[in-house]
Motif scaffolding. Structure first.
Motif, short mmCIF file in Angstrom:
data_model
loop_
_atom_site.label_atom_id
_atom_site.label_comp_id
_atom_site.label_asym_id
_atom_site.label_seq_id
_atom_site.Cartn_x
_atom_site.Cartn_y
_atom_site.Cartn_z
N CYS A 251 40.77 40.53 30.81
CA CYS A 251 41.87 40.25 31.72
C CYS A 251 41.50 40.56 33.18
O CYS A 251 42.21 40.14 34.09
CB CYS A 251 43.13 41.02 31.31
N CYS A 252 40.43 41.28 33.42
CA CYS A 252 39.99 41.57 34.80
C CYS A 252 39.11 40.45 35.34
O CYS A 252 38.74 40.47 36.52
CB CYS A 252 39.24 42.89 34.85
N ASN A 253 38.74 39.52 34.47
CA ASN A 253 38.05 38.32 34.91
C ASN A 253 39.11 37.23 35.04
O ASN A 253 39.38 36.47 34.12
CB ASN A 253 36.98 37.91 33.90
N PHE A 254 39.72 37.20 36.20
CA PHE A 254 40.92 36.39 36.39
C PHE A 254 40.66 34.90 36.23
O PHE A 254 41.48 34.18 35.68
CB PHE A 254 41.52 36.68 37.78
N ALA A 255 39.53 34.46 36.73
CA ALA A 255 39.22 33.03 36.62
C ALA A 255 39.07 32.63 35.16
O ALA A 255 39.54 31.57 34.75
CB ALA A 255 37.94 32.72 37.39
N GLY B 298 50.04 46.35 38.03
CA GLY B 298 49.82 45.21 37.13
C GLY B 298 48.73 45.49 36.12
O GLY B 298 48.82 45.05 34.96
N CYS B 299 47.69 46.19 36.53
CA CYS B 299 46.59 46.51 35.62
C CYS B 299 47.07 47.43 34.51
O CYS B 299 46.57 47.39 33.38
CB CYS B 299 45.47 47.22 36.37
N ARG B 300 48.00 48.29 34.84
CA ARG B 300 48.48 49.26 33.85
C ARG B 300 49.42 48.63 32.83
O ARG B 300 49.41 49.01 31.66
CB ARG B 300 49.22 50.40 34.59
N VAL C 260 34.83 48.02 31.21
CA VAL C 260 35.61 49.23 31.51
C VAL C 260 36.02 49.21 32.98
O VAL C 260 35.20 48.89 33.85
CB VAL C 260 34.78 50.49 31.21
N CYS C 261 37.26 49.58 33.25
CA CYS C 261 37.71 49.74 34.63
C CYS C 261 37.11 51.04 35.18
O CYS C 261 37.30 52.11 34.59
CB CYS C 261 39.23 49.80 34.70
N THR C 262 36.43 50.93 36.30
CA THR C 262 35.80 52.12 36.90
C THR C 262 36.67 52.72 38.00
O THR C 262 36.19 53.53 38.80
CB THR C 262 34.42 51.76 37.46
N ARG D 294 36.76 37.55 39.71
CA ARG D 294 36.80 38.71 38.82
C ARG D 294 36.81 39.98 39.65
O ARG D 294 36.30 40.03 40.77
CB ARG D 294 35.61 38.74 37.87
N CYS D 295 37.42 41.01 39.09
CA CYS D 295 37.49 42.27 39.81
C CYS D 295 36.15 42.99 39.69
O CYS D 295 35.65 43.22 38.58
CB CYS D 295 38.61 43.15 39.23
N PRO D 296 35.56 43.40 40.80
CA PRO D 296 34.24 44.04 40.75
C PRO D 296 34.28 45.44 40.15
O PRO D 296 33.23 45.99 39.81
CB PRO D 296 33.82 44.09 42.22
N TRP D 297 35.47 45.98 40.00
CA TRP D 297 35.57 47.35 39.48
C TRP D 297 35.51 47.41 37.97
O TRP D 297 35.48 48.49 37.39
CB TRP D 297 36.85 48.00 40.01
N GLN D 298 35.50 46.27 37.36
CA GLN D 298 35.33 46.24 35.90
C GLN D 298 33.84 46.12 35.60
O GLN D 298 33.20 45.16 36.00
CB GLN D 298 36.11 45.07 35.31
N VAL D 299 33.32 47.13 34.94
CA VAL D 299 31.89 47.18 34.64
C VAL D 299 31.71 47.39 33.14
O VAL D 299 32.21 48.36 32.57
CB VAL D 299 31.20 48.33 35.42
S1 SF4 Z 1 41.30 47.68 39.07
FE1 SF4 Z 1 40.44 48.02 37.02
S2 SF4 Z 1 42.02 47.27 35.56
FE2 SF4 Z 1 42.50 46.43 37.59
S3 SF4 Z 1 41.55 44.41 37.64
FE3 SF4 Z 1 40.09 45.86 38.55
S4 SF4 Z 1 38.78 46.53 36.83
FE4 SF4 Z 1 40.61 45.55 35.96
#
Ligand code: SF4
Length: 213
Positions: A67-71, A122-124, A112-114, A104-109
């Protein structure tokens, strides 16, 4: 959830809202908010309360960051300015560049959300767990109203901004580089929903269903 087709991916990439001036303005606003201890303290407590309330529903996360890879997932994440500000303040020392076109969100590695402590509302709240469909919109709306009320009380203008575009201002405004922007003659989708309509914590791109199947 249906995977977006090629057309959806193209639409996503076209959705790049900020020019340099807008980016600089947004960054100033986020920096101003992130310097306000009341904002950070409120959000820390707010997120804790959200997590505690969510725990009662026992939602399951099984998609390992899909879900963190929005595209790829076919939706977008929308946030408020104070969420961006708190996120920036929390992670400025290990900042990752966000590129809206990447989708995509770069914080997902590695699934896992970093950035878990200050990940946005929304992420929660978003879970593709079918069991979550019964409650998550209402849950989200109620919490978003809380954020709005806090912002109103503090005299902070409410906006509803796309996550990657909001994050990207910390790269573009700092470097002076330009986003490629929409193709000439193309529609320029709104980056901000000032109306407050928010059934879209993770808004769906184009004609994909509003809720995951
Ligand atoms: S902040 Fe974390 S949970 Fe939210 S989109 Fe980015 S990686 Fe995913």
């Amino acid at each position: 959830m249906s995977a977006p087709g090629d057309q959806d991916s193209r639409e996503f990439k076209r959705w790049i809202p900020h020019d340099d001036d807008e980016s600089a303005e947004r960054r100033q606003e986020f920096d101003r908010l992130s310097a306000q201890p009341d904002v950070i303290d409120f959000l820390r407590g707010f997120y804790q309360r959200v997590d505690e309330a969510l725990a009662e529903y026992q939602p399951r996360c099984t998609n390992r960051g899909h879900c963190c890879n929005f595209a790829r997932a076919g939706h977008r994440l929308f946030v408020t300015p104070i969420e961006v500000a708190a996120f920036r303040r929390a992670y400025a020392d290990r900042w990752l560049s966000a590129e809206p076109a990447a989708g995509r969100c770069p914080w997902q590695v590695d699934g896992v959300c970093t950035a878990r402590e200050f990940r946005p509302l929304g992420c929660r709240v978003y879970f593709c767990d079918p069991q979550a469909q019964a409650w998550q919109n209402e849950f989200y709306e109620a919490r978003l109203r809380e954020l709005k009320q806090f912002m109103a009380d503090q005299g902070i203008q409410y906006r509803y901004e796309e996550w990657l575009s909001a994050l990207s201002v910390f790269s573009t405004a700092a470097s002076g580089s330009r986003h490629p922007g929409p193709a000439a003659g193309s529609l320029r989708p709104a980056a901000i929903d000032p109306s407050g309509s928010s059934t879209i914590q993770l808004t769906v791109v184009n004609n994909l269903p509003a809720r995951p199947a």
